[in-house]
Enzyme design. Structure first.
Site, short mmCIF file in Angstrom:
data_model
loop_
_atom_site.label_atom_id
_atom_site.label_comp_id
_atom_site.label_asym_id
_atom_site.label_seq_id
_atom_site.Cartn_x
_atom_site.Cartn_y
_atom_site.Cartn_z
N TRP A 144 -12.25 14.80 -64.66
CA TRP A 144 -11.22 15.80 -64.89
C TRP A 144 -11.35 16.54 -66.21
CZ3 TRP A 144 -9.52 14.20 -69.45
CH2 TRP A 144 -9.52 12.83 -69.72
N ASN A 145 -12.17 16.05 -67.16
CA ASN A 145 -12.10 16.60 -68.51
C ASN A 145 -12.65 18.02 -68.62
OD1 ASN A 145 -14.62 15.39 -68.06
ND2 ASN A 145 -14.95 14.97 -70.24
N HIS A 190 -13.75 15.13 -56.41
CA HIS A 190 -13.25 15.42 -57.74
C HIS A 190 -12.23 14.36 -58.16
CE1 HIS A 190 -13.21 17.83 -61.20
NE2 HIS A 190 -13.22 19.02 -60.66
N ALA A 191 -11.91 14.34 -59.45
CA ALA A 191 -10.89 13.42 -59.96
C ALA A 191 -9.55 13.72 -59.29
CB ALA A 191 -10.77 13.57 -61.48
N SER A 192 -8.77 12.69 -59.05
CA SER A 192 -7.55 12.84 -58.27
C SER A 192 -6.46 13.63 -58.99
CB SER A 192 -7.00 11.46 -57.87
OG SER A 192 -6.73 10.69 -59.02
N SER A 243 -16.97 7.22 -65.94
CA SER A 243 -16.96 5.99 -66.72
C SER A 243 -18.16 5.11 -66.38
CB SER A 243 -15.68 5.21 -66.44
OG SER A 243 -15.68 4.71 -65.11
N GLU A 290 -24.18 10.47 -65.64
CA GLU A 290 -23.82 10.85 -67.01
C GLU A 290 -22.54 10.11 -67.32
OE1 GLU A 290 -21.62 12.22 -69.74
OE2 GLU A 290 -21.66 14.19 -68.76
N LEU A 291 -22.63 9.09 -68.15
CA LEU A 291 -21.51 8.18 -68.36
C LEU A 291 -20.91 8.37 -69.76
CD1 LEU A 291 -23.15 5.08 -66.64
CD2 LEU A 291 -21.80 6.92 -65.60
N CYS A 314 -17.33 13.41 -73.54
CA CYS A 314 -18.33 12.35 -73.67
C CYS A 314 -19.25 12.59 -74.85
CB CYS A 314 -19.15 12.25 -72.38
SG CYS A 314 -18.20 11.76 -70.94
N GLU A 356 -15.43 3.33 -76.14
CA GLU A 356 -15.31 4.77 -76.31
C GLU A 356 -13.86 5.17 -76.54
OE1 GLU A 356 -16.72 8.85 -73.99
OE2 GLU A 356 -16.38 7.03 -72.83
#
Length: 458
Positions: free
Chosen positions: A134-135, A159-161, A211, A232-233, A266, A363
Protein backbone atom coordinates in the site's frame (compact mmCIF):
# COMPACT_ATOMS: atom_id res chain seq x y z
CA UNK A 1 -13.60 -10.33 4.02
CA UNK A 2 -14.84 -6.90 2.94
CA UNK A 3 -12.09 -4.57 1.72
CA UNK A 4 -12.16 -1.02 3.03
CA UNK A 5 -10.68 2.41 2.48
CA UNK A 6 -10.09 3.73 6.00
CA UNK A 7 -8.88 7.32 5.91
CA UNK A 8 -5.72 7.27 8.07
CA UNK A 9 -6.02 10.99 8.83
CA UNK A 10 -9.39 10.49 10.55
CA UNK A 11 -9.82 6.76 11.14
CA UNK A 12 -13.14 6.92 9.31
CA UNK A 13 -14.23 4.26 6.83
CA UNK A 14 -14.68 5.94 3.44
CA UNK A 15 -15.47 3.07 1.09
CA UNK A 16 -16.35 -0.63 1.39
CA UNK A 17 -15.55 -3.00 -1.50
CA UNK A 18 -16.76 -6.58 -1.78
CA UNK A 19 -14.08 -9.15 -2.62
CA UNK A 20 -14.20 -11.35 -5.70
CA UNK A 21 -15.90 -14.71 -5.34
CA UNK A 22 -13.89 -17.82 -6.36
CA UNK A 23 -15.64 -18.08 -9.74
CA UNK A 24 -14.82 -14.45 -10.51
CA UNK A 25 -11.17 -15.05 -9.62
CA UNK A 26 -11.10 -18.08 -11.94
CA UNK A 27 -12.67 -16.02 -14.74
CA UNK A 28 -10.15 -13.22 -14.34
CA UNK A 29 -7.21 -15.63 -14.48
CA UNK A 30 -8.76 -17.07 -17.64
CA UNK A 31 -9.00 -13.57 -19.15
CA UNK A 32 -5.36 -12.92 -18.31
CA UNK A 33 -4.29 -16.21 -19.89
CA UNK A 34 -6.18 -15.40 -23.10
CA UNK A 35 -4.70 -11.89 -23.14
CA UNK A 36 -1.18 -13.29 -22.71
CA UNK A 37 -1.60 -15.43 -25.81
CA UNK A 38 -2.87 -12.42 -27.75
CA UNK A 39 -0.12 -10.10 -26.51
CA UNK A 40 2.59 -12.52 -27.62
CA UNK A 41 1.47 -12.00 -31.22
CA UNK A 42 1.52 -8.18 -31.04
CA UNK A 43 4.51 -6.00 -31.92
CA UNK A 44 6.58 -3.79 -29.67
CA UNK A 45 5.31 -0.82 -31.65
CA UNK A 46 1.68 -1.70 -30.97
CA UNK A 47 2.26 -2.28 -27.29
CA UNK A 48 4.22 0.98 -27.06
CA UNK A 49 1.28 2.95 -28.48
CA UNK A 50 -1.04 1.41 -25.88
CA UNK A 51 1.46 2.04 -23.09
CA UNK A 52 1.85 5.69 -24.05
CA UNK A 53 -1.94 6.01 -24.06
CA UNK A 54 -2.10 4.52 -20.55
CA UNK A 55 0.58 6.97 -19.40
CA UNK A 56 -1.49 9.83 -20.81
CA UNK A 57 -4.48 8.68 -18.76
CA UNK A 58 -2.37 8.82 -15.60
CA UNK A 59 -1.05 12.28 -16.42
CA UNK A 60 -4.51 13.62 -17.22
CA UNK A 61 -5.93 12.27 -13.96
CA UNK A 62 -2.91 12.97 -11.73
CA UNK A 63 -4.62 15.35 -9.30
CA UNK A 64 -7.72 13.22 -8.75
CA UNK A 65 -5.71 10.03 -8.49
CA UNK A 66 -3.29 11.76 -6.12
CA UNK A 67 -6.17 12.66 -3.83
CA UNK A 68 -7.39 9.06 -3.89
CA UNK A 69 -3.92 7.85 -2.87
CA UNK A 70 -3.77 10.33 0.01
CA UNK A 71 -7.22 9.40 1.31
CA UNK A 72 -6.41 5.69 1.14
CA UNK A 73 -2.91 5.64 2.68
CA UNK A 74 -2.16 9.10 4.03
CA UNK A 75 0.91 10.48 2.25
CA UNK A 76 1.07 14.28 1.72
CA UNK A 77 -0.87 15.27 -1.40
CA UNK A 78 2.13 16.69 -3.28
CA UNK A 79 3.91 13.34 -2.88
CA UNK A 80 0.84 11.45 -4.12
CA UNK A 81 0.60 13.55 -7.26
CA UNK A 82 4.35 13.14 -7.83
CA UNK A 83 3.91 9.36 -7.53
CA UNK A 84 1.37 9.40 -10.36
CA UNK A 85 3.66 11.42 -12.62
CA UNK A 86 6.62 9.15 -11.83
CA UNK A 87 4.48 6.15 -12.76
CA UNK A 88 3.56 7.71 -16.10
CA UNK A 89 7.24 8.42 -16.72
CA UNK A 90 8.29 4.80 -16.24
CA UNK A 91 5.50 3.68 -18.59
CA UNK A 92 6.84 5.92 -21.33
CA UNK A 93 10.38 4.73 -20.58
CA UNK A 94 9.53 1.09 -21.19
CA UNK A 95 7.35 1.94 -24.16
CA UNK A 96 10.40 3.59 -25.75
CA UNK A 97 13.10 1.11 -24.67
CA UNK A 98 11.51 -2.35 -24.43
CA UNK A 99 12.38 -3.39 -27.96
CA UNK A 100 16.05 -2.47 -27.44
CA UNK A 101 16.22 -4.21 -24.05
CA UNK A 102 14.75 -7.41 -25.48
CA UNK A 103 16.46 -7.41 -28.88
CA UNK A 104 17.97 -10.63 -30.21
CA UNK A 105 21.69 -10.96 -29.44
CA UNK A 106 23.68 -12.85 -32.12
CA UNK A 107 26.80 -14.83 -31.30
CA UNK A 108 29.63 -13.06 -33.10
CA UNK A 109 31.31 -16.28 -34.22
CA UNK A 110 28.67 -19.03 -34.48
CA UNK A 111 31.30 -21.37 -35.86
CA UNK A 112 32.72 -21.91 -32.36
CA UNK A 113 29.54 -23.84 -31.52
CA UNK A 114 29.39 -25.55 -34.95
CA UNK A 115 26.51 -23.43 -36.26
CA UNK A 116 25.96 -21.17 -39.20
CA UNK A 117 23.85 -18.89 -36.97
CA UNK A 118 23.37 -18.73 -33.21
CA UNK A 119 21.65 -16.15 -31.04
CA UNK A 120 19.62 -15.54 -27.91
CA UNK A 121 16.16 -14.06 -27.71
CA UNK A 122 13.78 -12.96 -24.94
CA UNK A 123 10.22 -14.30 -24.94
CA UNK A 124 7.38 -13.54 -22.50
CA UNK A 125 6.44 -16.13 -19.86
CA UNK A 126 2.67 -15.52 -19.87
CA UNK A 127 0.56 -14.56 -16.84
CA UNK A 128 2.54 -12.96 -14.00
CA UNK A 129 1.02 -12.42 -10.55
CA UNK A 130 1.98 -9.28 -8.63
CA UNK A 131 1.43 -9.09 -4.87
CA UNK A 132 1.80 -5.40 -4.05
CA UNK A 133 1.88 -3.14 -0.95
CA UNK A 134 0.00 0.00 0.00
CA UNK A 135 2.88 2.45 0.54
CA UNK A 136 3.19 3.39 -3.15
CA UNK A 137 -0.15 2.04 -4.40
CA UNK A 138 0.29 3.20 -8.01
CA UNK A 139 4.08 3.31 -8.48
CA UNK A 140 4.82 -0.15 -7.06
CA UNK A 141 2.29 -1.70 -9.41
CA UNK A 142 3.21 0.29 -12.51
CA UNK A 143 6.94 -0.35 -12.18
CA UNK A 144 6.06 -4.04 -12.55
CA UNK A 145 3.18 -3.73 -15.01
CA UNK A 146 4.89 -1.47 -17.55
CA UNK A 147 7.84 -3.78 -18.30
CA UNK A 148 5.73 -6.94 -17.94
CA UNK A 149 3.17 -5.82 -20.51
CA UNK A 150 5.77 -4.35 -22.86
CA UNK A 151 7.52 -7.74 -22.84
CA UNK A 152 4.26 -9.37 -23.93
CA UNK A 153 3.12 -10.79 -20.59
CA UNK A 154 -0.23 -10.19 -18.94
CA UNK A 155 -0.57 -9.27 -15.27
CA UNK A 156 -2.69 -10.15 -12.26
CA UNK A 157 -2.67 -7.84 -9.24
CA UNK A 158 -3.31 -8.82 -5.66
CA UNK A 159 -3.14 -5.39 -4.06
CA UNK A 160 -3.03 -4.55 -0.34
CA UNK A 161 -6.47 -4.76 1.23
CA UNK A 162 -6.44 -1.15 2.48
CA UNK A 163 -6.11 0.38 -1.02
CA UNK A 164 -9.03 -1.21 -2.91
CA UNK A 165 -9.83 1.93 -4.88
CA UNK A 166 -6.29 2.06 -6.27
CA UNK A 167 -6.69 -1.60 -7.26
CA UNK A 168 -9.96 -0.89 -9.05
CA UNK A 169 -8.41 2.03 -10.94
CA UNK A 170 -5.52 -0.13 -12.11
CA UNK A 171 -7.89 -2.96 -13.07
CA UNK A 172 -9.23 -0.94 -16.01
CA UNK A 173 -6.29 1.35 -16.83
CA UNK A 174 -4.59 -0.69 -19.53
CA UNK A 175 -7.78 -1.85 -21.19
CA UNK A 176 -8.91 1.79 -21.40
CA UNK A 177 -5.64 2.53 -23.21
CA UNK A 178 -6.23 -0.15 -25.87
CA UNK A 179 -4.58 -3.28 -24.46
CA UNK A 180 -6.53 -6.53 -25.04
CA UNK A 181 -9.23 -7.37 -22.50
CA UNK A 182 -7.65 -9.15 -19.53
CA UNK A 183 -4.12 -7.83 -20.10
CA UNK A 184 -4.11 -6.56 -16.52
CA UNK A 185 -6.63 -7.66 -13.91
CA UNK A 186 -6.97 -6.91 -10.22
CA UNK A 187 -7.99 -9.74 -7.91
CA UNK A 188 -9.88 -8.46 -4.86
CA UNK A 189 -8.90 -11.29 -2.55
CA UNK A 190 -7.33 -11.83 0.85
CA UNK A 191 -3.78 -12.91 1.49
CA UNK A 192 -4.86 -16.49 2.23
CA UNK A 193 -6.10 -16.87 -1.33
CA UNK A 194 -2.78 -15.99 -2.98
CA UNK A 195 -1.54 -19.57 -2.67
CA UNK A 196 -4.38 -20.90 -4.80
CA UNK A 197 -3.81 -18.29 -7.51
CA UNK A 198 -0.08 -18.92 -7.64
CA UNK A 199 -0.65 -22.67 -7.81
CA UNK A 200 -2.90 -22.26 -10.86
CA UNK A 201 -1.05 -23.63 -13.93
CA UNK A 202 -2.16 -20.62 -15.98
CA UNK A 203 0.01 -18.38 -13.74
CA UNK A 204 3.68 -18.64 -14.71
CA UNK A 205 5.54 -16.39 -12.25
CA UNK A 206 5.13 -14.03 -9.30
CA UNK A 207 6.61 -10.78 -8.02
CA UNK A 208 6.09 -9.48 -4.50
CA UNK A 209 6.92 -6.25 -2.74
CA UNK A 210 6.20 -6.44 0.95
CA UNK A 211 7.24 -7.87 4.27
CA UNK A 212 9.83 -10.57 4.87
CA UNK A 213 7.10 -12.93 6.13
CA UNK A 214 5.00 -12.41 3.01
CA UNK A 215 8.04 -12.90 0.79
CA UNK A 216 9.00 -16.12 2.51
CA UNK A 217 5.46 -17.48 2.06
CA UNK A 218 5.14 -16.55 -1.61
CA UNK A 219 8.65 -17.76 -2.47
CA UNK A 220 7.90 -21.10 -0.83
CA UNK A 221 4.72 -21.57 -2.83
CA UNK A 222 6.46 -20.53 -6.06
CA UNK A 223 9.27 -22.95 -5.30
CA UNK A 224 6.84 -25.81 -4.74
CA UNK A 225 5.41 -25.19 -8.20
CA UNK A 226 8.78 -24.42 -9.87
CA UNK A 227 7.76 -20.89 -10.81
CA UNK A 228 9.95 -17.82 -11.12
CA UNK A 229 9.71 -15.30 -8.29
CA UNK A 230 11.10 -11.82 -7.65
CA UNK A 231 11.04 -10.40 -4.12
CA UNK A 232 11.54 -6.83 -2.89
CA UNK A 233 11.23 -7.02 0.88
CA UNK A 234 12.08 -4.87 3.87
CA UNK A 235 15.01 -2.57 4.39
CA UNK A 236 16.85 -0.88 7.24
CA UNK A 237 19.09 1.26 5.12
CA UNK A 238 22.24 2.82 6.60
CA UNK A 239 22.98 6.52 6.08
CA UNK A 240 26.67 6.96 6.88
CA UNK A 241 28.17 10.41 7.54
CA UNK A 242 31.96 10.83 7.66
CA UNK A 243 34.02 13.89 8.71
CA UNK A 244 34.71 15.07 5.15
CA UNK A 245 30.99 15.29 4.34
CA UNK A 246 29.01 18.50 3.91
CA UNK A 247 27.23 18.18 7.27
CA UNK A 248 24.59 20.85 6.55
CA UNK A 249 23.51 19.14 3.34
CA UNK A 250 23.76 15.67 4.87
CA UNK A 251 21.50 16.61 7.82
CA UNK A 252 18.89 18.25 5.60
CA UNK A 253 18.90 15.25 3.28
CA UNK A 254 18.64 12.88 6.24
CA UNK A 255 15.36 14.54 7.25
CA UNK A 256 13.91 14.13 3.75
CA UNK A 257 15.16 10.56 3.55
CA UNK A 258 13.53 9.63 6.83
CA UNK A 259 10.13 11.34 6.53
CA UNK A 260 9.40 10.87 2.82
CA UNK A 261 6.10 8.97 2.45
CA UNK A 262 5.60 9.55 6.20
CA UNK A 263 8.61 7.31 6.77
CA UNK A 264 6.95 4.32 5.12
CA UNK A 265 9.47 3.44 2.44
CA UNK A 266 11.61 0.32 2.17
CA UNK A 267 14.55 2.27 0.74
CA UNK A 268 14.40 5.19 3.14
CA UNK A 269 17.42 5.95 5.29
CA UNK A 270 16.56 4.49 8.68
CA UNK A 271 19.86 4.06 10.55
CA UNK A 272 22.01 7.20 10.65
CA UNK A 273 25.61 6.25 11.41
CA UNK A 274 27.76 9.29 12.11
CA UNK A 275 31.50 9.55 12.77
CA UNK A 276 32.23 10.78 16.29
CA UNK A 277 34.11 13.84 14.98
CA UNK A 278 30.92 15.27 13.43
CA UNK A 279 28.31 13.44 15.51
CA UNK A 280 27.31 16.37 17.73
CA UNK A 281 27.04 18.81 14.83
CA UNK A 282 24.96 16.40 12.74
CA UNK A 283 22.74 15.30 15.66
CA UNK A 284 21.88 18.89 16.60
CA UNK A 285 20.93 19.86 13.04
CA UNK A 286 19.03 16.62 12.47
CA UNK A 287 17.01 16.95 15.69
CA UNK A 288 16.21 20.62 15.11
CA UNK A 289 14.88 20.01 11.62
CA UNK A 290 12.94 16.84 12.51
CA UNK A 291 11.25 18.68 15.40
CA UNK A 292 10.24 21.57 13.12
CA UNK A 293 8.34 19.47 10.58
CA UNK A 294 4.66 20.30 10.04
CA UNK A 295 2.35 17.42 10.98
CA UNK A 296 -1.21 17.65 9.72
CA UNK A 297 -3.94 16.86 7.21
CA UNK A 298 -2.19 15.18 4.27
CA UNK A 299 -4.58 16.91 1.85
CA UNK A 300 -3.23 20.29 3.02
CA UNK A 301 -0.31 21.32 0.75
CA UNK A 302 1.51 22.78 3.79
CA UNK A 303 1.69 19.39 5.54
CA UNK A 304 5.11 17.73 5.59
CA UNK A 305 4.23 14.63 7.64
CA UNK A 306 0.86 12.89 7.50
CA UNK A 307 -0.46 9.83 9.30
CA UNK A 308 0.75 6.28 9.06
CA UNK A 309 -1.37 4.21 6.70
CA UNK A 310 -2.95 1.96 9.30
CA UNK A 311 -3.65 1.94 13.01
CA UNK A 312 -1.77 -1.36 13.33
CA UNK A 313 1.30 0.21 11.70
CA UNK A 314 1.20 3.15 14.08
CA UNK A 315 0.81 0.84 17.07
CA UNK A 316 3.77 -1.27 15.95
CA UNK A 317 5.90 1.86 15.75
CA UNK A 318 4.83 2.89 19.25
CA UNK A 319 5.90 -0.53 20.54
CA UNK A 320 9.34 -0.29 18.90
CA UNK A 321 10.02 3.17 20.33
CA UNK A 322 8.70 2.28 23.77
CA UNK A 323 10.87 -0.84 23.83
CA UNK A 324 13.98 1.21 23.00
CA UNK A 325 13.21 3.92 25.56
CA UNK A 326 12.50 1.32 28.25
CA UNK A 327 15.94 -0.18 27.56
CA UNK A 328 17.76 3.13 27.80
CA UNK A 329 17.50 4.88 24.42
CA UNK A 330 17.68 8.68 24.38
CA UNK A 331 14.92 10.55 22.53
CA UNK A 332 16.38 13.54 20.64
CA UNK A 333 13.10 14.44 18.92
CA UNK A 334 9.51 13.23 19.00
CA UNK A 335 8.91 9.90 20.66
CA UNK A 336 5.14 10.18 20.96
CA UNK A 337 1.83 9.85 19.11
CA UNK A 338 0.13 13.28 18.86
CA UNK A 339 -3.19 13.66 20.67
CA UNK A 340 -5.40 13.88 17.60
CA UNK A 341 -7.64 11.67 15.52
CA UNK A 342 -5.99 9.50 12.91
CA UNK A 343 -2.87 7.34 12.92
CA UNK A 344 -0.17 9.98 13.43
CA UNK A 345 3.28 9.63 14.98
CA UNK A 346 5.71 12.48 15.58
CA UNK A 347 9.02 12.51 13.67
CA UNK A 348 11.41 10.84 16.10
CA UNK A 349 15.15 10.36 16.62
CA UNK A 350 16.48 7.67 18.96
CA UNK A 351 20.11 7.65 20.13
CA UNK A 352 22.15 5.62 22.62
CA UNK A 353 20.99 2.32 21.12
CA UNK A 354 22.16 -1.15 22.12
CA UNK A 355 21.68 -4.66 20.78
CA UNK A 356 18.94 -5.51 23.31
CA UNK A 357 16.55 -3.11 21.57
CA UNK A 358 14.21 -4.39 18.86
CA UNK A 359 14.73 -1.24 16.80
CA UNK A 360 18.37 -2.25 16.19
CA UNK A 361 17.36 -5.28 14.12
CA UNK A 362 13.78 -4.60 13.00
CA UNK A 363 12.57 -2.25 10.29
CA UNK A 364 11.01 1.01 11.50
CA UNK A 365 8.20 1.67 9.03
CA UNK A 366 7.36 5.22 9.98
CA UNK A 367 9.08 8.56 10.77
CA UNK A 368 11.52 7.15 13.36
CA UNK A 369 15.29 7.47 12.89
CA UNK A 370 17.98 5.51 14.73
CA UNK A 371 21.16 7.49 15.36
CA UNK A 372 24.51 5.77 15.94
CA UNK A 373 27.95 7.12 16.83
CA UNK A 374 30.90 5.46 15.03
CA UNK A 375 34.50 5.97 16.09
CA UNK A 376 35.94 5.24 12.64
CA UNK A 377 35.09 3.93 9.16
CA UNK A 378 35.44 0.30 10.23
CA UNK A 379 32.92 0.79 13.05
CA UNK A 380 30.53 2.57 10.69
CA UNK A 381 30.67 -0.30 8.21
CA UNK A 382 30.17 -2.88 10.94
CA UNK A 383 27.03 -1.09 12.18
CA UNK A 384 25.75 -0.65 8.62
CA UNK A 385 26.06 -4.37 7.87
CA UNK A 386 24.83 -5.71 11.22
CA UNK A 387 21.16 -6.13 10.20
CA UNK A 388 19.67 -8.94 8.13
CA UNK A 389 18.54 -6.46 5.47
CA UNK A 390 20.46 -5.26 2.42
CA UNK A 391 18.29 -3.08 0.19
CA UNK A 392 20.11 0.23 -0.31
CA UNK A 393 22.55 2.54 1.47
CA UNK A 394 23.83 6.11 1.51
CA UNK A 395 27.40 7.24 2.24
CA UNK A 396 28.46 10.84 2.79
CA UNK A 397 32.17 11.48 2.28
CA UNK A 398 34.28 13.59 -0.10
CA UNK A 399 37.28 11.25 0.18
CA UNK A 400 37.56 9.13 -3.02
CA UNK A 401 39.38 6.30 -1.24
CA UNK A 402 36.75 6.24 1.49
CA UNK A 403 33.99 6.18 -1.11
CA UNK A 404 35.59 3.19 -2.85
CA UNK A 405 36.08 1.40 0.49
CA UNK A 406 32.44 1.75 1.52
CA UNK A 407 31.25 0.86 -1.97
CA UNK A 408 33.16 -2.41 -1.76
CA UNK A 409 32.16 -3.24 1.81
CA UNK A 410 28.46 -2.41 2.06
CA UNK A 411 26.06 -5.37 1.86
CA UNK A 412 23.33 -3.71 -0.22
CA UNK A 413 21.67 -3.75 -3.58
CA UNK A 414 22.66 -0.10 -4.13
CA UNK A 415 25.05 2.50 -2.76
CA UNK A 416 24.33 6.23 -3.09
CA UNK A 417 27.35 8.45 -2.50
CA UNK A 418 26.58 11.94 -1.16
CA UNK A 419 22.92 11.56 -2.01
CA UNK A 420 19.63 10.09 -0.83
CA UNK A 421 18.48 6.72 -2.11
CA UNK A 422 15.85 7.09 -4.82
CA UNK A 423 14.60 4.59 -7.37
CA UNK A 424 15.39 5.62 -10.94
CA UNK A 425 13.92 3.91 -13.98
CA UNK A 426 17.37 3.85 -15.57
CA UNK A 427 18.97 1.90 -12.69
CA UNK A 428 18.17 -1.66 -11.51
CA UNK A 429 16.49 -1.83 -8.12
CA UNK A 430 16.52 -4.68 -5.58
CA UNK A 431 18.27 -6.08 -2.56
CA UNK A 432 20.41 -8.81 -1.04
CA UNK A 433 20.21 -10.82 2.19
CA UNK A 434 16.66 -10.73 3.59
CA UNK A 435 15.73 -7.76 1.46
CA UNK A 436 14.94 -10.17 -1.37
CA UNK A 437 16.27 -11.12 -4.79
CA UNK A 438 15.77 -10.23 -8.42
CA UNK A 439 15.66 -6.74 -9.88
CA UNK A 440 13.10 -4.24 -11.06
CA UNK A 441 13.54 -1.24 -13.38
CA UNK A 442 16.12 -0.65 -16.13
CA UNK A 443 16.88 -3.46 -18.58
CA UNK A 444 17.13 -6.02 -15.78
CA UNK A 445 13.53 -5.37 -14.72
CA UNK A 446 11.93 -6.22 -18.06
CA UNK A 447 14.12 -9.31 -18.50
CA UNK A 448 13.09 -10.88 -15.16
CA UNK A 449 9.85 -12.25 -16.57
CA UNK A 450 11.14 -13.42 -19.93
CA UNK A 451 12.48 -16.74 -21.14
CA UNK A 452 16.04 -16.25 -22.38
CA UNK A 453 16.00 -18.70 -25.28
CA UNK A 454 19.19 -19.86 -27.00
CA UNK A 455 18.89 -20.61 -30.74
CA UNK A 456 21.35 -22.76 -32.73
CA UNK A 457 20.97 -23.15 -36.50
CA UNK A 458 23.03 -25.29 -38.92
Amino acid sequence: MTLATINPATGATEVLVEPHAPDEVFSRIDEAAAAARELQSTTFDQRARWMHAAADILTDQAEGLGELITVEMGKPIHQSIAEVHKSAKVMRYYADHAETFLADSPLEDPGVVGASRAWTRYEPLGVVLAVMPWNYPIWQVIRFAAPALMAGNSGLLKHASNVPQAALFLDTLFERAGFPVGSFRALLIGGAEVAGVLADPRVKAVTLTGSEAAGRSVASIAGDHIKKSVLELGGSDPFIVMPSADITTAAATAVRARINNNGQSCIAGKRFIVHSKVYDEFAAAFAEQMSALVIGDPLDPATEVGPLATEAGRNSLVELVDDAVHKGAEVLAGGFAPDREGFFYAPTILAGLNDSMRVVQEETFGPVASLYRAEDAEAALRIANQTSFGLSSSVWTSDPEEQAWFLQGLDAGAVFINGMTISYQELPFGGVKRSGYGRELAAAGIREFCNLKAVWAA
